[in-house]
Every structure is written in structure tokens, then in C-alpha cells.
Enzyme design. Structure first.
Site, PDB file in Angstrom:
ATOM      1  N   CYS A 233      63.549  35.116 -23.616  1.00 29.84           N
ATOM      2  CA  CYS A 233      63.481  35.071 -22.153  1.00 29.84           C
ATOM      3  C   CYS A 233      64.600  35.781 -21.401  1.00 29.84           C
ATOM      4  CB  CYS A 233      63.442  33.611 -21.681  1.00 29.84           C
ATOM      5  SG  CYS A 233      61.899  32.811 -22.071  1.00 29.84           S
TER       6      CYS A 233
ATOM      7  N   LYS B 118      61.996  30.090 -12.133  1.00 31.59           N
ATOM      8  CA  LYS B 118      62.119  30.300 -13.582  1.00 31.59           C
ATOM      9  C   LYS B 118      62.982  31.521 -13.879  1.00 31.59           C
ATOM     10  CE  LYS B 118      61.210  30.396 -18.013  1.00 31.59           C
ATOM     11  NZ  LYS B 118      61.928  29.566 -18.956  1.00 31.59           N
TER      12      LYS B 118
END
Length: 481
Positions: A272, A216
Site C-alpha cells: 500500500c 485511506k
């Protein structure tokens, strides 16, 4: 009937659970959160987040097999699978401040799960977390287990805001990481079977825990790196007379590179990219890899440089001062089709212009005045924490007004800055915009959405990122000391 509970009713938890409920009518899905305000919004006609297609999904399932509740402990206790989708903001103080992820909310969620559980559970990391978080959470659960078995899985989300529902319907991949033990493999199969209700099995990738956690961070770092790469090129294009759109189209036709994430802009934003790269930098430093850490740091440096460069271009073009001048800001969200303003480049651009005493008039179709005021008055990273732990926002900022119409924003403005690529900004009547502005009329396109040639014919002095410079700008310095 299998029961799934998700802790955290935010941008990830809400849409993900809504789609699971839609695609798995035989599973009862409950999203829990300690914020009554947020849960009330999920149970109302006005959902707390804007995402195309989300309304329809929630309305189809809510009250049937999709529920939103503040009774966190009850639903966690009853669940077979518990997804944890709580905030993992960047630490603001202490060891690793400004880089490391703050796992306070994750740890308190883990302790609560251990405390209220009366049956074996699969606990799924949905938040973006540092590598080896699962190990720490596993220890907390095991040491407080009272004979109950907890199996930890990592199932990172790869959603893009604005297309999250489509991404959930048709994902490139679903990643599930677990321990290479019989219990771990059994848990992986259980979660895989949930997704297999609508995701082709070949797109469900199973790995060990650490690979899933790192994948991720790596994915977001690679995407942000592409944006910083094309933005670095945009500065060179302006200096040489090249056109960044032509350059990125040319390299994007190379099948090894591909065309995605090659649009030059004022910079990347969102919850993010920056957070995950800072986290990656910290992990590299902690593992004795300073050269690797410095490599990834540069991605953020170029992003900050791009925002500073944009502000400097605005100020230097307008006779080296924007003091007391009205600047219209079109777009505040970090990208179109979302109301999310986390780490939006608009914050730093607006703060830069306010630092030179500009008067800002801001319009964004999805962002409220309260949100804009909060963003412009908050310290970096404060926004990543839950609303009830954020500092109170001032009622207003003297030099900032927020309106609900683009034409009202530009009226009597000396300059216009386009900071979000909303489709409506491509379709504005720019002759009408020009006629309502002070002259000379400046337009600074931070998203390359306008037809530069057409606007120059109307009479605008146009700056578009990475495009050949307007004759007016050629003698102006790109960076002001």
C-alpha cells in the site's frame, strides 16, 4: 438470511470476510475469485496467505457460513451486499504510468455486477482506490442497471499485515462513506449494523464518499511519512554519532507525536504505502497542486535513498567490492509475521548487491524460493497484477540460492544482511554464525534487531542503521559514486 459476497480472495478479502463470518453467524459470506488455484488453497489445509490467527478463524466458519468459490456470477447475483476487493495496481503504461491507479479490474468487476444482478445491491469499495472512483463506478452501474438500484459505499481497510486478525477483531475505527441521500444513508446503516455485531458503535465513523476514499490514502501517506522522517534522521545520526533509537524514543515520549512508526530501518514496503502515495501524487497533479504533489513525492525519494544508502554501505565496507563474495540475506518479507513480499526493501537491496556481482544466499521462514526468484526478476509494478497476468518467472537466478535455515545461509559468507525483523534473528547463536563465516565477518543490520555491542565483542564488524558507526566504517564513504 443476509448474503454477503466479496470479489477478490486476497490479503484483504479473505481475512475480512472470515472475521465477518465468525462474528455474524446469521450472515452467509462467500468469497469469490477467478483464480481456481487461490480458491482451492482457501478450501484446503494450507491457506494461500500467512497471517497469525487466520487459520483458526477460517476453520471455525468454513462450510458453515463462510464459503470460497469460483462461481463468481452466481454468488454476486444472489448477494445483498457485494464487497469489491480486487487489485488496484499502479499503471505501467499510458496516461499516469508509474503513478496513477490502474482501475481495469475494478471496472470489469462493476460491469459484471451490473450484468448478473437481478435484485437491488449495496456495492462496497474495499480496495484502496483514488478519490472519485465511486462516482465512476456508480455511472457504470447506473448506465447498465436494467432498473436495478445500486448504492455505492466506500469502506476502506486499515489492516496491518501480521496483526490483521487482531485489527479486525478490535479496530481503531471502521470507516463507511456514502452518498448524503436517503438511499445512501440507508445503505450506510445496513453496513454499520453488520460491523456493530462486534465493533463498538462509537468506533464506526460515517462520512461522505469522497472523505472515506481520501482518508485511506491520507492514512497510508502519513504512516509512510513517519518512517521516511525517522529514516532521514538515521542518516544524520550516523554522520554525527547520535543513536537513532535514543532519538526516536525521546521524541516518541511526546504525547503529540507518540512512539509508533518511529523505528529506523532499511525502508518501508508492503502493497500500500508506495502505491497509495504515488496515487496521491497523481491526484494532486491532476488537481493543479504541484507543490503538494512534490511534498509527498519526497517521502518515496527518502525511502529509495535509504535502500541505496544501505547497499552502498555494504559495498564500501567490504573493500569497495562484493563481486563473487557470498552475502547471506536474512529475511525477504517486507516485515515480520507475513509472507508478503510486495515492495519489500529486500528486492532493491538484493538487486543492488547483484548489480555488484555478489553471490546471495537468502533465508526467510515464510517466503518460497519461487516467490524470491519471481520478485528479483520482475519489473517494478508487475507484481501488483493478478498472478495469471504476471510474466513467467525464470527457474533460477545464477547468483542467488535460497535455503531453509539461517545457519546454512551464513556458512562461509563474507557478510550478513538482516532485512526483515523476524524474532528468530534476535535469538540466533551469533558466536556460531561468526565461527562459520569468512573473516573479517561483516553484519549489516537493516532492522536494528541485534545487540551491536555483543556482536562487536564476538568479533563482527557491525553496521546498524542510525547507530554510531563501527571504527572500521568511520573512514568509509556512506555513498559510493
Amino acid at each position: 438470511m443476509m448474503k454477503i459476497c466479496c470479489i477478490g480472495a486476497g490479503y484483504v478479502g479473505g481475512p475480512t470476510m472470515a472475521v465477518i463470518a465468525l462474528k455474524c453467524p446469521n450472515i452467509e459470506v462467500t468469497v469469490v475469485d477467478i483464480s481456481s488455484q487461490r480458491i482451492n488453497a482457501w478450501n484446503s489445509e494450507h491457506l494461500p496467505i500467512y497471517e497469525p490467527g487466520l487459520d483458526e478463524v477460517v476453520k471455525k466458519c468454513r462450510g458453515k457460513n463462510l464459503f470460497f468459490s469460483n462461481d463468481v456470477e452466481k454468488h454476486v447475483s444472489e448477494a445483498d451486499i457485494v464487497f469489491v476487493s480486487v487489485n488496484t495496481p499502479t499503471k505501467t503504461h499510458g496516461l499516469g504510468a508509474g503513478k496513477a491507479a490502474d482501475l481495469t479490474y475494478w471496472e470489469s468487476a462493476a460491469r459484471m455486477i451490473a450484468d448478473v444482478s437481478k435484485s437491488d445491491k449495496i456495492v462496497v469499495e474495499k480496495s484502496t482506490v483514488p478519490v472519485k472512483t465511486a462516482e465512476a463506478i456508480e455511472r457504470i452501474l447506473t448506465h447498465n442497471s436494467k432498473g436495478i438500484n445500486f448504492t455505492i459505499l466506500s469502506n476502506p481497510e486499515f489492516l496491518a499485515e501480521g496483526t490483521a486478525i487482531q485489527d479486525l477483531y478490535n479496530p481503531d475505527r471502521v470507516l463507511i462513506g456514502g452518498r448524503e441521500t436517503p438511499e445512501g444513508q440507508k445503505a450506510i446503516k445496513t453496513l454499520k449494523d453488520v460491523y456493530a455485531n462486534w465493533v463498538p458503535v462509537e468506533r464506526i465513523i460515517c462520512t461522505n464518499l469522497w472523505s472515506a476514499e481520501l482518508s485511506k490514502l491520507a492514512a497510508n501517506a502519513f504512516l509512510a511519512q513517519r518512517i521516511s522522517s525517522v529514516n532521514a534522521m538515521s542518516a544524520l545520526c550516523e554522520a554525527t554519532g547520535a543513536d537513532v533509537s535514543q532519538v526516536s524514543h525521546s521524541i516518541g515520549t511526546d504525547s503529540r507525536i507518540g512512539p509508533k512508526f518511529l523505528s529506523a530501518s532499511v525502508g518501508f514496503g508492503g502493497s500500500c504505502f508506495q502505491k497509495d502515495i504515488l496515487n496521491l501524487v497523481y491526484i494532486c497533479e491532476c488537481n493543479g497542486l504541484p507543490e503538494v504533489a512534490n511534498y509527498w513525492k519526497q517521502v518515496i525519494k527518502v525511502n529509495d535513498y535509504q535502500k541505496t544508502r544501505f547497499v552502498n554501505r555494504v559495498v564500501s565496507s567490504m573493500f569497495n567490492t562484493v563481486s563473487a563474495k557470498k552475502i547471506a540475506v536474512l529475511g525477504f518479507a517486507f516485515k515480520k509475521d507475513t509472507g508478503d513480499t510486495r515492495e519489500t526493501p529486500a528486492i532493491d537491496v538484493c538487486k543492488g548487491l547483484l548489480g555488484d556481482r555478489a553471490r546471495l544466499c537468502i533465508y526467510d521462514p515464510q517466503v518460497t524460493e519461487d516467490q524470491i526468484t519471481k520478485d528479483l526478476s520482475m519489473r517494478k509494478f508487475d507484481k501488483d497484477h493478478p498472478a495469471h497476468l504476471q510474466p513467467p518467472s525464470p527457474t533460477s537466478i545464477k547468483q542467488v540460492s535460497v535455503v531453509w535455515d539461517a545457519y546454512e545461509a551464513v556458512k562461509d559468507a563474507h557478510g550478513v544482511c538482516i532485512l526483515t525483523e523476524w524474532d528468530e534473528f534476535r535469538k540466533l547463536d551469533y558466536k556460531k554464525v561468526y565461527d562459520s563465516m569468512q573473516k573479517p565477518a561483516f553484519l549489516f543490520d537493516g532492522r536494528n534487531v541485534v545487540d551491536v555491542g555483543m556482536l562487536r565483542k564476538i568479533g563482527f564488524i557491525v553496521y546498524s542503521i542510525g547507530k554510531p558507526l563501527d571504527p572500521w566504517l568511520k573512514d568509509m564513504p556512506a555513498v559510493v559514486a
